[in-house]
Design an enzyme around this catalytic site. Structure first.
Site, PDB file in Angstrom:
ATOM      1  N   HIS A 200       0.819  -1.210   0.000  1.00  0.00           N
ATOM      2  CA  HIS A 200       0.000   0.000   0.000  1.00  0.00           C
ATOM      3  C   HIS A 200       0.862   1.274   0.000  1.00  0.00           C
ATOM      4  O   HIS A 200       0.694   2.158  -0.832  1.00  0.00           O
ATOM      5  CB  HIS A 200      -0.843  -0.060   1.273  1.00  0.00           C
ATOM      6  CG  HIS A 200      -2.009   0.837   1.256  1.00  0.00           C
ATOM      7  ND1 HIS A 200      -3.082   0.621   0.440  1.00  0.00           N
ATOM      8  CD2 HIS A 200      -2.267   1.960   1.940  1.00  0.00           C
ATOM      9  CE1 HIS A 200      -3.962   1.579   0.635  1.00  0.00           C
ATOM     10  NE2 HIS A 200      -3.490   2.397   1.539  1.00  0.00           N
ATOM     11  N   GLU A 442       1.253 -13.238 -23.672  1.00  0.00           N
ATOM     12  CA  GLU A 442       2.191 -13.534 -22.582  1.00  0.00           C
ATOM     13  C   GLU A 442       2.310 -15.029 -22.310  1.00  0.00           C
ATOM     14  O   GLU A 442       3.056 -15.448 -21.442  1.00  0.00           O
ATOM     15  CB  GLU A 442       1.830 -12.752 -21.313  1.00  0.00           C
ATOM     16  CG  GLU A 442       0.387 -12.857 -20.883  1.00  0.00           C
ATOM     17  CD  GLU A 442       0.045 -11.941 -19.707  1.00  0.00           C
ATOM     18  OE1 GLU A 442       0.938 -11.332 -19.121  1.00  0.00           O
ATOM     19  OE2 GLU A 442      -1.152 -11.866 -19.376  1.00  0.00           O
ATOM     20  N   ASP A 466       5.578 -12.098 -18.199  1.00  0.00           N
ATOM     21  CA  ASP A 466       5.082 -13.473 -18.184  1.00  0.00           C
ATOM     22  C   ASP A 466       5.584 -14.269 -19.381  1.00  0.00           C
ATOM     23  O   ASP A 466       5.876 -15.456 -19.256  1.00  0.00           O
ATOM     24  CB  ASP A 466       3.551 -13.490 -18.133  1.00  0.00           C
ATOM     25  CG  ASP A 466       3.050 -13.283 -16.711  1.00  0.00           C
ATOM     26  OD1 ASP A 466       3.624 -13.908 -15.802  1.00  0.00           O
ATOM     27  OD2 ASP A 466       2.127 -12.490 -16.506  1.00  0.00           O
ATOM     28  N   CYS A 513       4.158  -4.132 -23.257  1.00  0.00           N
ATOM     29  CA  CYS A 513       4.003  -3.416 -21.984  1.00  0.00           C
ATOM     30  C   CYS A 513       4.724  -4.096 -20.818  1.00  0.00           C
ATOM     31  O   CYS A 513       4.547  -3.704 -19.675  1.00  0.00           O
ATOM     32  CB  CYS A 513       2.527  -3.235 -21.652  1.00  0.00           C
ATOM     33  SG  CYS A 513       1.657  -4.790 -21.413  1.00  0.00           S
TER      34      CYS A 513
HETATM   35  C1  PEP Z   1       3.569  -8.894 -18.260  1.00  0.00           C
HETATM   36  O1  PEP Z   1       3.321 -10.045 -17.918  1.00  0.00           O
HETATM   37  O2  PEP Z   1       4.549  -8.575 -18.956  1.00  0.00           O
HETATM   38  C2  PEP Z   1       2.687  -7.798 -17.837  1.00  0.00           C
HETATM   39  C3  PEP Z   1       2.834  -6.585 -18.323  1.00  0.00           C
HETATM   40  O3  PEP Z   1       1.736  -8.049 -16.929  1.00  0.00           O
HETATM   41  P1  PEP Z   1       2.002  -8.267 -15.360  1.00  0.00           P
HETATM   42  O4  PEP Z   1       3.420  -7.841 -15.075  1.00  0.00           O
HETATM   43  O5  PEP Z   1       0.982  -7.437 -14.669  1.00  0.00           O
HETATM   44  O6  PEP Z   1       1.796  -9.732 -15.202  1.00  0.00           O
HETATM   45 MG    MG Z   2       1.402 -10.661 -17.087  1.00  0.00          MG
END
Ligand code: PEP
Ligand code: MG
Length: 594
Positions: A200, A442, A466, A513
């Site tokens: 948090h 992913e 991922d 991302c």
């Molecule tokens: C990822 O898996 O690259 C991603 C952007 O999602 P998260 O990190 O939230 O799993």
């Molecule tokens: Mg992810």
């Protein structure tokens, strides 16, 4: 004996919010207060009972005051937890049980309270229902508040009027009730015993650009109020009572960071375009609505990834459609953002939400998570989708589905989205009929069938965190295998390349991302891969734009070809580091030498 204070003592933790904070310690003692058993003479029993009743009243007054003075309107919505605590304090059964114990055992109020609360907690621990079991925590919070009042006879909350400007908050942990009260203008940093990047305090600190180090272990037992400390949110270090010389060094670093920040903010709004005219979009990854303004300030053209898990984490019950709607509407109405990608709930694996009952799985990373869970818990999924759709009437929202592994899942999710749309049409509630629906790439299978998936959706967003984990079979939270984490692994690069090609052949945009996009060192590779968008932590955007604007796209394509010919990710990494050190010595020479 009075112990000598430390001088220049350095503690290490996890830097979770950038910057240097120098200030006086405001110690939030949240440790257990030791209590003693005391026999009370018959003639003083009534006095003890009065003391207990007035402690109850003081606790209620305190909670009322906290509720009334919550500085942030958004935070106010979560104040119901405080109402629950007030109701518990007025519970006749609880109050009478403590009073009876004082009378019968002829003991002091705090000891009687301890006996009763221990009994309650033992009973709660046996409850099978996880939600009810959790309520034991609320009893603990009430107990702590009452004991503080009884033992110390003083208020147990943060007295902000007593805090001088430039206070550095040192705490074992900050409860939601603590954070709710913060007047953040006066705080120059946080140093916290426990917690990680997503705790948090960390999220709030990052959103408000307050330097913070968490997971330090035992700082609360090593500092005293009014000690001077330095928090270095970049290095994850805290210095207790620095000498003048050390402090001077940090003041210089603070100035340097501030100058750098000014410089970054100056270039933040520049267009992300290479010297030879190749353009791509640069977006921000956010977890909180409060980060929206930071994203804009640091030059994001849109939100490439809004991780919505925090909406679920920040409340005790599941959010309703309208809760979702109000949050997404705020984003949608921001005219500085060209697109806003809302990712539907992605829990399971390394992310948990206390209120959603998860099955205990041996291998949660590959278990019932994200889209798999949403497709099973249709009502949970629908309430979020309805919120997104309703808010889409106000601005350029897109829907992003996480952890997809195949075409059937996408079709199922789209069927649920269509159901939601029908319901809205029927109720004559406006929404964007052409809202874009995309999927996270992913899971390795999605790269191999990206040609098939590209026909089903409007965009792809590659999640390298991922994708690397599943492709290279390395648990992303396991430090023992982290050395295998390699964004430039030929398998990973080939997968990204195939996904981009298939996406483009089907006229859909492909973004990235994962954290790989947040490492400016990899920018030439990402440009060579011809991604349409990269999305990252907002603070990295200016540097990323600087690098994009300093490169030729033709060079990036050649570099990518060279890297793709390398069979060793280590070798590939070295080449990229060397090239970047040559092209941008002021930014990358240091990391090359290391
Ligand atoms: C990822 O898996 O690259 C991603 C952007 O999602 P998260 O990190 O939230 O799993
Ligand atoms: Mg992810």
């Amino acid at each position: 004996m009075i112990e000598e204070p430390f001088v220049n003592k350095i503690l290490k933790g996890i830097g979770v919010s950038s910057g240097i904070g120098i200030g006086k310690v405001y110690l939030l003692e949240r440790g257990r207060i030791p209590i003693n058993k005391r026999s009370v003479k018959e003639k003083h029993i009534d006095r003890e009972i009065t003391k207990f009743r007035s402690a109850i009243q003081s606790a209620i007054d305190e909670l009322n005051r906290i509720k009334e003075t919550i500085p942030d309107a958004d935070v106010k919505k979560h104040a119901f937890i405080i109402d629950t605590h007030m109701l518990m304090l007025q519970d006749e059964f609880f109050v009478n049980a403590v009073i009876d114990t004082i009378k019968n055992e002829k003991i002091n109020a705090e000891w009687a309270l301890d006996i009763i609360v221990s009994k309650f907690l033992a009973a709660f621990e046996k409850v099978e229902d996880a939600y009810l079991r959790e309520r034991g925590q609320d009893i603990k919070h009430i107990y702590d508040r009452l004991v503080r009042i009884l033992v110390k006879g003083k208020k147990s909350d943060i007295e902000w009027r007593n805090i001088s400007n430039k206070a550095l908050i040192v705490a074992h942990d900050l409860s939601p009730a603590d954070t709710i009260q913060l007047n953040l203008n006066r705080i120059v940093g946080f140093a916290i015993d426990i917690g990680g990047r997503t705790s948090h305090t960390s999220i709030v600190a990052r959103a408000l650009e307050i330097p913070a180090v968490v997971g330090i272990g035992n700082i609360t037992s090593l500092v005293r109020n009014n000690d001077t400390i330095i928090v270095d949110g970049d290095e994850g270090a805290v210095v207790i009572n620095p000498t003048k010389e050390v402090e001077k060094g940090y003041i210089l670093k603070q100035h340097r960071l501030k100058t750098q920040k000014r410089e970054f903010l100056r270039i933040a709004r520049l267009k992300p375009e290479t010297k030879d005219g190749f353009k791509l979009k640069v977006g921000a990854n956010i977890e909180l609505i409060a980060e929206m303004d930071i994203a804009v300030r640091y030059g994001a053209m849109g939100i490439g990834l809004y991780r919505t898990e925090y909406i679920y984490l920040s409340r005790k019950t599941l959010p309703s459609t309208m809760d979702h709607f109000h949050i997404y509407k705020k984003l949608a109405e921001n005219r500085a953002l060209e697109y806003i990608t809302v990712r539907t709930l992605d829990i399971g694996g390394d992310k948990f939400v206390s209120d959603v009952e998860m099955t205990k799985e041996i291998n949660p990373a590959m278990g019932l998570r994200a889209i798999r869970l949403c497709i099973r818990e249709i009502e949970l999924f629908k309430s979020q989708l309805m919120g997104i759709l309703r808010a889409s009437a106000f601005g350029p929202l897109r829907i992003l589905l996480p952890m997809v592994s195949g075409v059937d899942e996408v079709r199922k999710a789209k069927a649920v989205i269509n159901e939601c749309m029908d319901e809205l049409r029927h109720k004559k509630i406006p929404f964007n009929e052409n809202i874009k629906i995309g999927i996270m790439i992913e899971v390795p299978s999605t790269c191999l069938i990206s040609d098939l998936l590209a026909r089903e959706v409007d965009f792809f967003s590659i999640g390298t965190n991922d994708l690397i984990q599943y492709t290279l079979a390395i648990d992303r939270v396991n430090e023992y295998v982290s050395y295998l984490y390699a964004p430039l692994h030929p398998a990973v690069l080939r997968m990204i390349q195939k996904t981009v090609t298939d996406g483009h052949n089907n006229n859909i945009e492909v973004g990235l991302c994962g954290e790989t996009a947040g490492e400016p060192l990899y920018v030439p590779i990402l440009l060579g891969l011809e991604l349409d968008e990269i999305s990252m932590n907002p603070y990295i955007i200016p540097k990323t734009k600087k690098v994009i604007r300093g490169l030729e796209h033709s060079y990036c394509k050649e570099l990518l070809q060279e890297i793709l010919r390398k069979d060793s990710p280590k070798e590939a990494e070295l080449i990229v580091r060397k090239e970047m050190a040559r092209l941008f010595p002021e930014d990358f020479l240091k990391s090359y030498k290391e």
